[in-house]
Write an enzyme that holds these catalytic residues in place. Structure first.
Site, mmCIF file in Angstrom:
data_model
loop_
_atom_site.group_PDB
_atom_site.id
_atom_site.type_symbol
_atom_site.label_atom_id
_atom_site.label_comp_id
_atom_site.label_asym_id
_atom_site.label_seq_id
_atom_site.Cartn_x
_atom_site.Cartn_y
_atom_site.Cartn_z
ATOM 1 N N HIS A 25 6.411 -4.896 7.357
ATOM 2 C CA HIS A 25 5.009 -5.236 7.059
ATOM 3 C C HIS A 25 4.922 -5.913 5.697
ATOM 4 O O HIS A 25 5.652 -5.574 4.761
ATOM 5 C CB HIS A 25 4.133 -3.989 7.072
ATOM 6 C CG HIS A 25 2.669 -4.305 7.005
ATOM 7 N ND1 HIS A 25 1.977 -4.827 8.081
ATOM 8 C CD2 HIS A 25 1.773 -4.219 5.983
ATOM 9 C CE1 HIS A 25 0.717 -5.024 7.730
ATOM 10 N NE2 HIS A 25 0.572 -4.669 6.466
ATOM 11 N N HIS A 53 -4.320 -7.880 3.684
ATOM 12 C CA HIS A 53 -3.324 -8.018 4.753
ATOM 13 C C HIS A 53 -3.975 -7.954 6.130
ATOM 14 O O HIS A 53 -5.142 -7.600 6.280
ATOM 15 C CB HIS A 53 -2.248 -6.934 4.620
ATOM 16 C CG HIS A 53 -2.751 -5.529 4.866
ATOM 17 N ND1 HIS A 53 -1.971 -4.541 5.426
ATOM 18 C CD2 HIS A 53 -3.963 -4.936 4.633
ATOM 19 C CE1 HIS A 53 -2.662 -3.419 5.514
ATOM 20 N NE2 HIS A 53 -3.869 -3.634 5.048
ATOM 21 N N CYS A 90 0.818 -9.711 10.533
ATOM 22 C CA CYS A 90 0.950 -9.559 9.076
ATOM 23 C C CYS A 90 1.666 -10.741 8.415
ATOM 24 O O CYS A 90 1.163 -11.323 7.452
ATOM 25 C CB CYS A 90 1.631 -8.236 8.733
ATOM 26 S SG CYS A 90 3.395 -8.122 9.133
#
Length: 343
Positions: A307, A319, A258
């Site tokens: 994240h 993402h 991420c």
């Protein structure tokens, strides 16, 4: 004539054996029933795998942080070792100069006490003694002061190098531990997925593909203006990587985790941001209202900031989600939003 004798009653021993056998059969049957795992539903397996992947991503961000720390430490250690070598050379040169002075005095009639002290292993000790003897010439005093200062600096650099080397060893051990933990979690998730039928796995793939398609359609309906020109460039770069696989520890150009994805996207816009999601959370101005987010802003999720994605507009983020998935659009509401970050 038929016999009317009563049947012989079963002996106590025989009854005991039969009873024990029956009891054992019941016990074995019960244990077998308990040992045989119940068939897990598709929903249950998906929930377990999602939880495992979430745990894996938390460890992945720690791994990324350790890798960044390792790079910095390696650079620092190299620089310190270069400085140690340089100062050692300078110290050797100064000591050679004193040796030449001693040789000159020996040829002229012997080495006096001041020069003998001058050549001692401990320059600071010599300075203490010479100050009471008052035997130092100005040239000798300057030379010894330089040696003493250089030796102190060299010792300090060596101590710092030793500390950094130990820190580097600890970081490498942390990296190895994180990698082992990630591999164990991924193996557990793989085992769960393999317990599904081919039809169930196909169902999951189809569901994910359908959700990604709907998400992309929602983004296309948006008309938000990007936060900045650089943010627009970063988002545009990120869009070219849709479909690239999530791989823990990866930062492009063909696979990402991420924070590897967001840092790569901003790098394409000429902007350097920290490597980990936790550090990216402090890389710019925080925006706590989702309504104020603009395309290209970073979006931080989960209370421990493990994240991060790029805001894509119309309530969607772009993402690298988790292991087993690829870079894609997803609703900002699918994860616990914390805040946005405008770079």
């Amino acid at each position: 004539m038929a016999s009317h004798r009563r049947p012989k009653p079963a002996s106590r021993t025989r009854v005991t054996v039969l009873t024990a056998t029956a009891a054992a059969a019941v016990a074995i049957s019960s244990q077998a029933a308990q040992a045989a795992p119940a068939k897990q539903t598709l929903k249950s397996v998906k929930a377990q795998v999602t939880a495992i992947y979430d745990e894996t991503e938390q460890v992945t961000e720690k791994l990324d942080g350790a890798q960044e720390k390792q790079k910095k430490l390696q650079k620092q250690v190299s620089e310190i070792q270069d400085e140690v070598a340089r100062e050692q050379g300078e110290l050797n040169d100064l000591q050679d100069q004193l040796g030449a002075l001693a040789s000159a005095q020996y040829r002229s009639g012997g080495i006096d006490e001041s020069v003998q002290l001058l050549l001692s292993a401990d320059p600071d000790d010599y300075l203490d003694k010479a100050s009471t003897l008052d035997q130092l010439s100005s040239k000798q005093a300057d030379a010894l002061e330089q040696i003493a200062a250089k030796k102190r600096s060299l010792d300090q650099q060596k101590a710092e190098a030793a500390t950094k080397l130990q820190e580097l060893d600890d970081t490498r051990a942390e990296l190895a531990k994180s990698k082992k933990e990630i591999q164990a979690k991924l193996a557990k998730a793989t085992k769960l997925l393999n317990s599904l039928t081919a039809a169930q796995r196909a169902s999951i793939a189809a569901s994910n593909a359908s959700a990604a398609s709907r998400a992309a359609s929602r983004v296309d309906l948006g008309d938000d203006t990007a936060a900045t020109a650089r943010a627009a460039e970063a988002l545009a770069a990120g869009k070219t990587k849709i479909g690239s696989p999530y791989v823990y520890g990866a930062s492009g150009p063909n696979s990402f985790d991420c924070s590897g994805f967001t840092s790569w996207a901003y790098a394409q816009a000429g902007v350097s941001i920290p490597r980990t999601s936790e550090s990216q959370a402090s890389a710019g101005t925080r925006i706590y209202s989702q309504s104020q987010l603009k395309p290209g802003d970073l979006v931080i999720f989960y209370s421990d900031y493990h994240h991060v994605g790029l805001y894509a507009g119309n309530g969607m983020v772009l993402h690298a989600p988790r292991t087993g998935e690829s870079v894609k659009y997803e609703s900002i509401g699918d994860m616990p939003f914390q805040f946005g970050v405008r770079i």
